[in-house]
Design a protein around this motif. Structure first.
Motif, short mmCIF file in Angstrom:
data_model
loop_
_atom_site.label_atom_id
_atom_site.label_comp_id
_atom_site.label_asym_id
_atom_site.label_seq_id
_atom_site.Cartn_x
_atom_site.Cartn_y
_atom_site.Cartn_z
N GLU A 63 0.83 -1.21 0.00
CA GLU A 63 0.00 0.00 0.00
C GLU A 63 0.87 1.25 0.00
N LEU A 64 1.95 1.21 0.77
CA LEU A 64 2.85 2.37 0.83
C LEU A 64 3.49 2.64 -0.53
N ILE A 65 3.92 1.58 -1.18
CA ILE A 65 4.55 1.73 -2.51
C ILE A 65 3.51 2.22 -3.53
N ARG A 66 2.31 1.64 -3.47
CA ARG A 66 1.25 2.07 -4.40
C ARG A 66 0.93 3.56 -4.21
N GLU A 67 0.87 3.98 -2.96
CA GLU A 67 0.61 5.39 -2.67
C GLU A 67 1.74 6.28 -3.19
N ALA A 68 2.97 5.81 -3.06
CA ALA A 68 4.13 6.57 -3.56
C ALA A 68 4.04 6.76 -5.07
N TYR A 69 3.63 5.71 -5.80
CA TYR A 69 3.52 5.81 -7.25
C TYR A 69 2.33 6.69 -7.66
N GLU A 70 1.25 6.59 -6.91
CA GLU A 70 0.07 7.40 -7.26
C GLU A 70 0.32 8.88 -7.04
N LYS A 71 0.97 9.24 -5.93
CA LYS A 71 1.17 10.65 -5.60
C LYS A 71 2.37 11.26 -6.30
N TYR A 72 3.45 10.49 -6.42
CA TYR A 72 4.71 11.06 -6.91
C TYR A 72 5.25 10.35 -8.14
N GLY A 73 4.41 9.54 -8.77
CA GLY A 73 4.85 8.83 -9.98
C GLY A 73 5.10 9.74 -11.16
N ASN A 74 4.64 11.01 -11.07
CA ASN A 74 4.84 11.94 -12.19
C ASN A 74 6.25 12.54 -12.20
N ILE A 75 7.05 12.23 -11.20
CA ILE A 75 8.45 12.68 -11.22
C ILE A 75 9.17 11.96 -12.36
N ARG A 76 9.76 12.73 -13.27
CA ARG A 76 10.39 12.14 -14.44
C ARG A 76 11.87 11.85 -14.17
N SER A 77 12.34 10.74 -14.75
CA SER A 77 13.74 10.35 -14.57
C SER A 77 14.68 11.42 -15.11
N GLU A 78 14.26 12.09 -16.20
CA GLU A 78 15.09 13.15 -16.80
C GLU A 78 15.29 14.30 -15.82
N GLU A 79 14.21 14.64 -15.07
CA GLU A 79 14.31 15.71 -14.08
C GLU A 79 15.26 15.31 -12.95
N VAL A 80 15.19 14.06 -12.55
CA VAL A 80 16.09 13.58 -11.49
C VAL A 80 17.54 13.66 -11.94
N GLU A 81 17.83 13.23 -13.18
CA GLU A 81 19.20 13.28 -13.69
C GLU A 81 19.69 14.72 -13.79
N SER A 82 18.82 15.62 -14.24
CA SER A 82 19.19 17.04 -14.34
C SER A 82 19.48 17.61 -12.96
N SER A 83 18.65 17.26 -11.98
CA SER A 83 18.87 17.74 -10.61
C SER A 83 20.15 17.14 -10.03
N ARG A 84 20.45 15.91 -10.39
CA ARG A 84 21.70 15.28 -9.94
C ARG A 84 22.91 16.08 -10.42
N LYS A 85 22.91 16.44 -11.69
CA LYS A 85 24.04 17.19 -12.25
C LYS A 85 24.16 18.55 -11.57
N ARG A 86 23.03 19.20 -11.36
CA ARG A 86 23.05 20.53 -10.75
C ARG A 86 23.58 20.46 -9.31
N ASN A 87 23.14 19.47 -8.56
CA ASN A 87 23.52 19.37 -7.16
C ASN A 87 24.91 18.77 -6.96
N LYS A 88 25.39 18.01 -7.94
CA LYS A 88 26.71 17.41 -7.79
C LYS A 88 27.80 18.46 -7.65
N LEU A 89 27.67 19.56 -8.41
CA LEU A 89 28.64 20.64 -8.32
C LEU A 89 28.70 21.19 -6.89
N HIS A 90 27.52 21.44 -6.33
CA HIS A 90 27.46 22.02 -4.98
C HIS A 90 27.99 21.04 -3.94
N VAL A 91 27.66 19.78 -4.06
CA VAL A 91 28.11 18.77 -3.09
C VAL A 91 29.63 18.65 -3.11
N ILE A 92 30.21 18.55 -4.31
CA ILE A 92 31.67 18.40 -4.42
C ILE A 92 32.37 19.64 -3.89
#
Length: 1105
Positions: free
Chosen positions: A747-776
């Motif tokens: 149920e928890l996983i199903r709820e996660a996909y229903e509420k936040y399944g619209n997060i796109r992998s491309e957006e995650v990768e873009s955010s990774r690149k942006r934040n990697k500079l700051h982290v390093i």
């Protein structure tokens, strides 16, 4: 620079050009406002026009035009930045062209000949460097401006350039943005105001697209606390992507030591192009989406329709072809994609020559039909060549033969189902390797058991079998939305290992490396390293409550997998959390499969997670914080500091929730992770916080929030799990309190996909690149602060001065890495070392930086004094100097007392600094970060440093003849160029003479009898030595490099006859009697000015070498 002949009419209403030289066919002109008579209003206007307008004249102040006497048309054929450069072209025209032109009869022939000659010169110049650029002519012009304005080393490769505005406060400056391999540069010149900006990619903290009231859309760059905004870009998105790629390339190359050996376009920093960066980005995106090995590169893309048999319609998408895979992804929202390894393809057919369609036949009675493929013939040939299928003229006859072979192969697999495992690359493993998943050994399924949980498990298996029958099974299975729905509902225990292998792409790794794991196990067996020690320590901490890891079977398998991986990838070796993850993999996958799953997780799905600095996990935590701000605003309003969630969620990311959830629930999370990647973990993290929103908002402190989350995780159950209680993980919390409410993991996983399944992998990768500079950069800044905190206690530099020195020191390290992939300096940088040893300089790097910061002009990069200083401060003799050692030397030279400065110079002429092998070879540094760390040696070294007493002047050995002569010469060289040079030379001559007489008197006192004859020549030689020394006081002394050998030879002769030497007290006492020398050494140094000059000169010095 020669230019492509461009026609122009000389209607110079503004008289912008002045003719310097001319003849019958050529004119050499100078831009008004440049050179002699430049400046004034004309210079301001011309300079502004030159920057804003897009023409060659905007930076080239000289040009050569070609014309014929009977024509009003002129042709620009050359331009130059300096007078010397343009006159080289002019002289070449006089010597090679002018004589030839007299033989032509018509002006058209003359012009054609000149144009052809110039084009030939340009083509010859551009054969190597500009062949990959889209518009070589324009690029040559931009390169000329780039080199003139920024004076970077000639090796620096310009990638692309854009017209834009740079905002200084609220005032925009129109100019040009230049993006090169290692730097981002901007230049603007408006009405006398010049703006020049040079930023290296490795200094950037944040790079992002922003918009506000003033700037509708701009690019924001944060560097060392300073904000820079660039707007008015015609192609802002394209510019940002290129900037992002160059920053990422720099970070991977300089911090991660990535060599890009499999990508020729990026393997040489001197040949980076915009096209190469775009190809690399596309290949990376392609590999990430289809979970392919790092060796694969995107070669071809074709738009087409694919017939989807289970839906009975054609879906529009793209065919992506790499070296070993044919992939298809839909573009119509159906989320359908398929991966076909070339090893599975048995034939490629074209139904008929008139249609643009082809059919790809794969093993297992499967065929995929692509239609409306533009270049279908080329695609078919590419697939055939990669599969080793040779097309035959008798197509129909050969097709029948192939079909017959395919059918016999299919029948064979039907009759021998055990051979199907060969299709996914499984081979007979050695006897030492476990061939069964641990769950099947320690919890075999009871077929006769018909309790509700087992019945539900059978129903899940049936659902998946139906799915396999419709969508295929194995490597060429269709991935659709329905596949994800089944994953969310839970994977059957019996199919978990197979599906993990499939979704992660590990099945392909294992198929293409048969026998690889067995060989690794044999090679790594018995090795002893720091990694193996850590593995042994953690073996019994891995799921200790599970029966599989209470026996030698499970522990041995875990040891083999972890040790083999550490042997395969010493860069990662072993990191905590790998043991927990591998334990779960071994429960559901065979040992070799678990190894390849670990490879997929560590090297593709969770990059940079498992290393000393866990950069990947920190980056994803920053991404998680961004998602919390976007999706959980109520939580953000209550807890403005989101760093709490970063600390509490670290174990979620590192162990995929395995360390916080019961094992029977955690495996469902791992199912989703292998299908959707890190996106599944981020979604679940948001769902957990959302579920506990009310409690988190009402809590008073962080400790209470941690308790709330721990209680929640203890309450998560898997009501469908068929595992017995002996296998299930015990709750770590208070069972009484946890039993009041339970949350089902499905149920928890199903709820996660229903509420936040619209997060796109491309957006995650873009955010990774942006934040990697700051982290390093945050980690680098932490390193810097720790180093400064250690050093500041022992030197007199202020914190701001040490900050500037550290930046120069670190930049000098990187300067040796910018233009080559094989710089030894990269080997010296190891983030796993102590803070002080992370950045170290070899002699070449040190000598350049020391020459910029030394207080005396004589200390240039090639002087022997730099070598002696390096040898003196390199206490452990490893050929490397760290920041602390460097600062100690500068602190003595800048702020030390007269006695300390003189003692430093004195020690430069004693071993080990002065008396080393003649070849001058410096011992190379040992390899770092490998093998076992000798803790005893570290403790002993630390104890010696504590007990080491301060050196006194009485501890210094005496200086012999050769050393004293060189010491005197060093003083002469240091004083050279000083305003009081004459008096300083005389003072040194007087001290030298006095010391020699003192030595003679001392010897006579100790030897009351008459001196032997052998002493006379020595004294005579000393007297002769004094004479030219005095004479030198009025002239510039000889270089120590050219005359030291002569002095050594002479001194060596004297040594054999009569040894004489001086103590430091004698030298000090003699020099203290010379006020001129004392005042010279006690003269204060303006540290801030010195640092500023060094910052400016650091790059230019490299450019002029």
């Amino acid at each position: 620079m020669w230019l492509k002949p461009d026609e122009m009419l000389l209607k110079n209403a503004f008289k912008l050009w002045v003719t310097e030289e001319d003849n019958e066919y050529f004119v050499l002109q100078r831009r008004r406002g440049y050179g002699e008579g430049g400046g004034g209003l004309t210079g301001l206007l011309v300079g502004t026009l030159d920057t804003v307008l897009d023409s060659t004249s905007k930076v080239a102040p000289f040009r050569i035009l070609h014309h014929t006497p009977d024509s009003q048309v002129y042709w620009s054929i050359a331009c130059g930045v300096t007078k010397e450069e343009i006159f080289q072209h002019w002289d070449w025209l006089q010597q090679n062209i002018m004589r030839t032109l007299s033989v032509f009869d018509s002006s058209e022939d003359i012009t054609s000949f000149v144009q052809g000659k110039i084009r030939g010169l340009i083509a010859e110049e551009g054969k190597t460097s500009l062949v990959l650029e889209e518009d070589p002519e324009k690029f040559r012009e931009a390169l000329l401006r780039f080199e003139k304005w920024f004076e970077l080393p000639p090796k620096e490769k310009l990638v692309t350039y854009y017209s834009c505005s740079y905002w200084r406060g609220k005032v925009p400056c129109q100019g040009w943005l230049y993006l090169s391999t290692n730097f981002m540069c901007f230049y603007s010149y408006l009405l006398g105001a010049e703006v020049k900006l040079i930023i290296s990619w490795d200094e950037i903290w944040r790079l992002e697209k922003t918009s506000n009231v003033i700037l509708t859309e701009s690019i924001h760059v944060l560097v060392h606390g300073e904000d820079h905004y660039f707007s008015m870009l015609l192609h802002l998105s394209e510019t940002f992507v290129i900037m992002e790629q160059l920053a990422d390339y720099s970070i991977k190359r300089l911090f991660d030591k990535e060599a890009f050996q499999r990508e020729p376009a990026l393997s040489d920093p001197l040949q980076i192009t915009k096209r190469g960066l775009e190809a690399h980005a596309k290949s990376e995106q392609f590999r990430t989406f289809f979970r392919l090995p790092k060796e694969e590169n995107l070669l071809e893309v074709h738009e087409s329709f694919l017939w989807v048999p289970f839906s009975h319609y054609n879906t529009l998408g793209k065919i992506c072809l790499s070296e070993n895979y044919l992939c298809f992804a839909s573009q119509d929202g159906s989320q359908c994609h398929v991966i076909i390894p070339m090893r599975e393809v048995i034939n490629v057919e074209k139904p008929d020559s008139s249609s643009r369609a082809l059919t790809v036949c794969v093993r297992g009675k499967r065929a995929l039909r692509f239609s409306e493929v533009r270049g279908y013939q080329r695609l078919a040939n590419s697939i055939r060549s990669r599969c080793g299928i040779s097309p035959s003229p008798q197509h129909s006859a050969s097709s029948e033969v192939i079909r017959g072979e395919c059918q016999s192969l299919i029948n064979h697999f039907d009759d021998n189902p055990e051979d199907v495992t060969l299709m996914v690359g499984q081979k007979d493993s050695s006897k030492a390797v476990s061939t069964e998943a641990l769950m099947t050994v320690f919890h075999p399924q009871d077929v006769e058991n018909l309790d509700p949980k087992m019945l539900k498990e059978k129903m899940k298996e049936q659902s998946w079998n139906i799915h396999f029958s419709e969508y295929g099974r194995g490597t060429s299975m269709f991935f659709t939305r329905k596949t994800r729905d089944l994953i969310v509902r839970g994977v059957p225990e019996a199919l978990r290992g197979e599906l993990w292998m499939l979704f992660s792409g590990a099945v392909n790794d294992m198929a293409t490396h048969p026998g690889y794991y067995t060989d690794l196990v044999e090679q790594s067996l018995g090795t002893s390293t720091l990694a193996t020690d850590e593995i042994e320590r953690d073996l019994h901490r891995s799921l200790p409550e599970h029966p599989a890891f209470q026996s030698d079977t499970g522990i041995s398998a875990l040891r083999r997998v972890l040790t083999a991986y550490a042997y395969r990838n010493p860069k990662i070796g072993y990191c905590q959390a790998m043991n927990i993850l591998t334990s779960v993999l071994l429960l559901y996958a065979k040992e070799e499969e678990a190894f390849w799953l670990l490879v997929a997780v560590c090297e593709r799905m969770l990059p940079d997670y498992f290393n000393r600095r866990i950069i990947g996990a920190l980056v994803d935590q920053a991404v998680f914080e961004d998602l919390i701000r976007d999706h959980l605003p109520q939580l953000v309003d209550h807890m403005t500091d989101l760093s709490f969630f970063s600390s509490v969620s670290l174990s979620w990311f590192l162990t995929l929730f395995i360390s916080v959830l019961p094992i029977e629930s955690a495996v469902n999370v791992v199912d989703c992770f292998f299908y959707d990647g890190i996106k599944a973990i981020l979604q679940l993290g948001l769902a957990v916080l959302d579920y506990n929103m009310g409690a988190l908002i009402s809590c008073q402190d962080d400790a209470e929030a941690v308790t709330i989350l721990n209680k929640f995780f203890d309450s998560v159950t898997n009501k469908d799990s068929p595992l017995p209680s002996t296998v299930k993980q015990a709750s770590v919390g208070n069972n009484d309190k946890a039993s009041h409410f339970n949350v089902d993991i499905s149920e928890l996983i199903r709820e996660a996909y229903e509420k936040y399944g619209n997060i796109r992998s491309e957006e995650v990768e873009s955010s990774r690149k942006r934040n990697k500079l700051h982290v390093i950069q945050t980690l680098e800044d932490t390193t810097k602060q720790n180093v400064i905190r250690v050093v500041t206690q022992e030197v007199r530099f202020s914190a701001s001065h040490l900050d500037g020195l550290y930046n120069l020191f670190k930049r000098q390290h990187f300067l040796s890495c910018y233009w080559t992939m094989k710089s030894p300096a990269l080997l010296h940088h190891d983030p796993s070392l102590a803070y002080l040893d992370q950045y170290q300089l070899g002699f070449q790097q040190f000598s350049v930086l020391f020459s910029l910061l030394a207080p005396w002009a004589f200390c240039n990069a090639k002087s022997t004094l730099s070598l002696w200083v390096f040898r003196l401060i390199d206490e452990n003799q490893d050929g490397l100097v760290n920041f602390k050692e460097f600062c100690f030397a500068l602190d003595t030279l800048y702020s030390g007392s007269f006695t300390n400065k003189l003692k430093f110079l004195f020690k430069l002429h004693l071993p080990p600094a002065f008396d080393l092998p003649e070849d001058g070879v410096i011992k190379k540094s040992p390899e770092r970060g490998r093998g076992k760390v000798d803790l005893q040696a570290y403790l002993k070294q630390w104890q010696n440093e504590i007990l080491k007493k301060e050196e006194t002047i009485k501890d210094l050995p005496r200086i012999n003849q050769t050393q004293f002569i060189q010491f005197s010469k060093t003083l002469y060289n240091i004083f050279h160029g000083d305003p009081e040079e004459e008096s300083l030379y005389r003072a040194v001559a007087h001290v030298t003479s006095l010391l020699l007489r003192m030595e003679e008197v001392g010897r006579r006192l100790h030897e009351p009898s008459s001196p032997p004859e052998s002493a006379k020549p020595a004294n005579a030689a000393a007297a002769e030595e004094e004479e030219p020394t005095t004479e030198e006081a009025s002239t510039t002394p000889e270089s120590s490099d050219t005359s030291s050998s002569r002095y050594r030879r002479d001194a060596g002769t004297d040594l054999t006859e009569m040894e004489w030497s001086f103590s430091f007290e004698q030298v000090l006492a003699s020099l203290l009697n010379e006020p001129t020398i004392v005042s010279f050494f006690e003269r204060p140094v303006d540290v801030q000015t010195k640092l500023g000059q060094a910052r400016i000169a650091q790059l230019k010095l490299k450019a002029n070498k």
